[in-house]
Design a protein around this motif. Structure first.
Motif, PDB file in Angstrom:
ATOM      1  N   ASN A  68       0.849  -1.189   0.000  1.00  9.84           N
ATOM      2  CA  ASN A  68       0.000   0.000   0.000  1.00  9.84           C
ATOM      3  C   ASN A  68       0.884   1.238   0.000  1.00  9.84           C
ATOM      4  OD1 ASN A  68      -2.533   1.373   0.076  1.00  9.84           O
ATOM      5  ND2 ASN A  68      -3.331  -0.332   1.304  1.00  9.84           N
ATOM      6  N   TYR A 134      -4.248 -10.471  -5.538  1.00 11.20           N
ATOM      7  CA  TYR A 134      -5.179  -9.576  -4.872  1.00 11.20           C
ATOM      8  C   TYR A 134      -6.218  -9.044  -5.855  1.00 11.20           C
ATOM      9  CZ  TYR A 134      -1.257  -9.847  -1.684  1.00 11.20           C
ATOM     10  OH  TYR A 134      -0.258 -10.320  -0.876  1.00 11.20           O
ATOM     11  N   SER A 136      -9.951  -6.284  -6.192  1.00 14.17           N
ATOM     12  CA  SER A 136     -10.709  -5.169  -5.615  1.00 14.17           C
ATOM     13  C   SER A 136     -12.121  -5.152  -6.182  1.00 14.17           C
ATOM     14  CB  SER A 136     -10.020  -3.835  -5.914  1.00 14.17           C
ATOM     15  OG  SER A 136      -8.708  -3.798  -5.398  1.00 14.17           O
ATOM     16  N   LYS A 140     -13.859   0.203  -6.013  1.00 14.51           N
ATOM     17  CA  LYS A 140     -12.507   0.533  -5.543  1.00 14.51           C
ATOM     18  C   LYS A 140     -12.526   0.963  -4.073  1.00 14.51           C
ATOM     19  CE  LYS A 140     -10.895  -0.220  -9.651  1.00 14.51           C
ATOM     20  NZ  LYS A 140     -10.114  -1.440  -9.958  1.00 14.51           N
ATOM     21  N   SER A 142     -11.492   1.339  -0.630  1.00 10.99           N
ATOM     22  CA  SER A 142     -10.159   1.151  -0.074  1.00 10.99           C
ATOM     23  C   SER A 142     -10.167   0.350   1.228  1.00 10.99           C
ATOM     24  CB  SER A 142      -9.502   2.515   0.173  1.00 10.99           C
ATOM     25  OG  SER A 142     -10.293   3.293   1.062  1.00 10.99           O
ATOM     26  N   VAL A 145     -10.268  -5.675   1.225  1.00 10.31           N
ATOM     27  CA  VAL A 145      -9.087  -6.417   0.772  1.00 10.31           C
ATOM     28  C   VAL A 145      -9.544  -7.766   0.249  1.00 10.31           C
ATOM     29  CG1 VAL A 145      -6.889  -7.468   1.406  1.00 10.31           C
ATOM     30  CG2 VAL A 145      -7.560  -5.287   2.427  1.00 10.31           C
ATOM     31  N   HIS A 162     -13.508  -6.965   4.854  1.00  9.96           N
ATOM     32  CA  HIS A 162     -13.799  -5.539   4.962  1.00  9.96           C
ATOM     33  C   HIS A 162     -13.939  -5.193   6.436  1.00  9.96           C
ATOM     34  CE1 HIS A 162     -15.693  -1.593   4.488  1.00  9.96           C
ATOM     35  NE2 HIS A 162     -15.319  -1.618   3.226  1.00  9.96           N
ATOM     36  N   GLN A 169     -20.328  -4.955  -1.943  1.00 11.58           N
ATOM     37  CA  GLN A 169     -19.181  -4.907  -2.840  1.00 11.58           C
ATOM     38  C   GLN A 169     -19.508  -5.716  -4.094  1.00 11.58           C
ATOM     39  OE1 GLN A 169     -16.706  -2.985  -1.773  1.00 11.58           O
ATOM     40  NE2 GLN A 169     -17.539  -2.764   0.298  1.00 11.58           N
TER      41      GLN A 169
END
Length: 291
Positions: A68, A134, A136, A140, A142, A145, A162, A169
């Motif tokens: 990150n 990974y 998303s 998006k 943030s 994960v 989350h 999502q």
């Protein structure tokens, strides 16, 4: 012992630093760390540790961490643990400093959470984790994960995480509402769907939805039927194996040994037929297919 980018396998070169100390504004406890080294790196990385065991074997640990922004990686020597008894560890570890990994980032972690996969094994045993990738959501978000853990035995786990788990999502192949969930595949076939805490998890043609509040539901699939472990009632959506008009049902037995059944409700979505079942709270309950 070594740090490398998951994909490029580049070695990260760290340099000595005087950070992680009370003099630099950190907690006093950081002063007990020695041999401090730092490298600034925002990408995904793999950290590898190797330690001796009482069985005269080297325990190896792979730690895969998602990168990150504004991240720094430190390797230090931590003080030995006074809680360790000499009979529980090899002599090479007793009262010896511990190699330690520290990952630090600037700013809060709620929108940039730390996420890692740890795989421990010994030489002669096949390491469990082959690769970590990974993903998303479309939004998006943030705080979300997503991790895809590919194991050497052909198993692949799609992990959803989350911090709050309140927002839906969306993904190209499904959706998720919750704080934790897993869709497991064995050789490209869905083997289990797990809603660790949430209200919905959808992967491909399969979906779990809780009836009222958030909770935990596990559904494992096999040729004979389903193995269910649910702390609350839920609905299960499955692809219909045939276009027949006959009702499709699942059968099981309750705690009293009585036969019970769940009738699948047929519906159509995007030129394909699906079934939805209303299933009760259960503890390791086996449901078999009955057409």
């Amino acid at each position: 012992r070594g740090l490398g980018d998951v994909y490029k396998r580049q070695t990260l070169v760290s340099t000595s630093t005087d950070e992680l100390s009370a003099e630099k504004g950190d907690l006093k406890g950081y002063d007990y760390f020695t041999h401090k080294k730092r490298v600034d790196f925002t990408g995904n990385f793999l950290a590898q540790f190797q330690l001796p065991t009482l069985a005269n074997e080297d325990l190896r640990v792979n730690l895969w961490m998602k990168g990150n922004e504004e991240r720094s990686i430190f390797t230090v020597q931590a003080p030995y643990s006074r809680a360790i008894h000499p009979e529980t560890v090899p002599a090479a570890l007793y009262h010896q400093p511990s190699p330690t990994l520290i990952v630090r980032q600037q700013g809060e972690a709620e929108s940039r959470p730390f996420a890692a996969i740890i795989d421990a094994f010994i030489p002669g045993e096949q390491q469990s984790v082959k690769q970590v990738q990974y993903f998303s959501p479309k939004s998006k978000d943030s705080g979300f994960v997503g991790m895809i853990v590919q194991s050497e035995n052909g198993r692949t786990d799609h992990i959803y995480s989350h911090l709050k788990g309140e927002q839906k999502q969306l993904f190209a192949d499904g959706s998720f509402i919750g704080t934790y969930g897993i869709a497991s595949y064995q050789n490209d076939t869905l083997s289990a769907l797990f809603l660790g805490h949430g209200t919905a998890i959808e992967k491909g043609q399969y979906k779990i939805e809780t009836v009222r509040e958030a909770g935990a539901v596990l559904v494992a699939f096999n040729k004979e039927g389903l193995s269910v472990d649910a702390e609350l009632p839920f609905t299960l959506h499955l692809p219909m194996p045939t276009s027949t008009q006959r009702p499709f049902k699942l059968t099981s037995t309750n705690a009293e040994g009585e036969l019970i059944e769940a009738i699948g409700q047929r519906y159509r979505k995007e030129k394909q037929f699906f079934l939805t079942f209303s299933l009760p709270k259960a503890k390791q309950q086996l449901w078999t297919y009955d057409e």
